[in-house]
Motif scaffolding. Structure first.
Motif: not given
Length: 170
Positions: A59-70, A130-140
């Motif tokens: 649960a951090g930028p390099e984990g969950a954050g990167t997963l959501k970004e991808i 930032e994601t392929p779908s636009g800006k999103m929160r990391v956790f839904d």
């Protein structure tokens, strides 16, 4: 692994060789003493085969954050916190749970707890990425695990809604 195993251990050298090819999310945890890698290519391959991937990720930028970004909206991300209380109470709850498990030494528990505030704050602030779908929160969704049966029910209902859709139909 598609066989249901949770983790595949590797020496630091073998880990570096494995993660040097393909696309990986690598998280550096516990003052860089523990590394975890999740293969993006493996996730995409499993999803293309119609499988649902369930990951436990840092649960951090390099984990969950990167997963959501991808993956953007292709992934449903659930942040899990121990309690709805303040951070000190959450740390006390986590400490109690770790002690009751009886798997770790006192020193190992202290090291784990030392790094928990950053993860708790990351979940609670739930930053935009930032994601392929636009800006999103990391956790839904953010689920509080102060009662295991209620937290389990909430997560299963989220999974059902994701798989079955809003009308309960496949």
């Amino acid at each position: 692994n598609h066989d249901g195993s949770w983790y595949d251990g590797a020496s630091p050298e073998a880990f570096n060789v494995r993660t040097s090819t393909g696309r990986w999310i690598v998280t550096h945890q516990l003052s860089n003493t523990v590394l975890y890698g999740i293969c993006i290519d493996e996730i995409e391959s499993a999803a293309a085969a119609g499988l649902v991937c369930i990951l436990s990720i840092f649960a951090g930028p390099e984990g969950a954050g990167t997963l959501k970004e991808i993956f953007g909206q292709q992934v449903v991300s659930i942040g899990l916190v121990a309690s709805s209380a303040d951070i000190n109470t959450q740390l006390a709850v986590l400490e109690d749970r770790l002690v009751k498990r009886g798997r770790d030494s006192r020193e190992a528990i202290e090291v784990r707890l030392k790094h928990q505030p950053e993860q708790i704050m990351y979940i609670e602030t739930n930053p935009l990425v930032e994601t392929p779908s636009g800006k999103m929160r990391v956790f839904d969704e953010i689920v509080t695990n102060d009662d295991l049966s209620i937290a389990t029910e909430k997560i299963l209902s989220l999974f059902d809604a994701m798989v079955l859709g809003p009308l309960g139909e496949e």
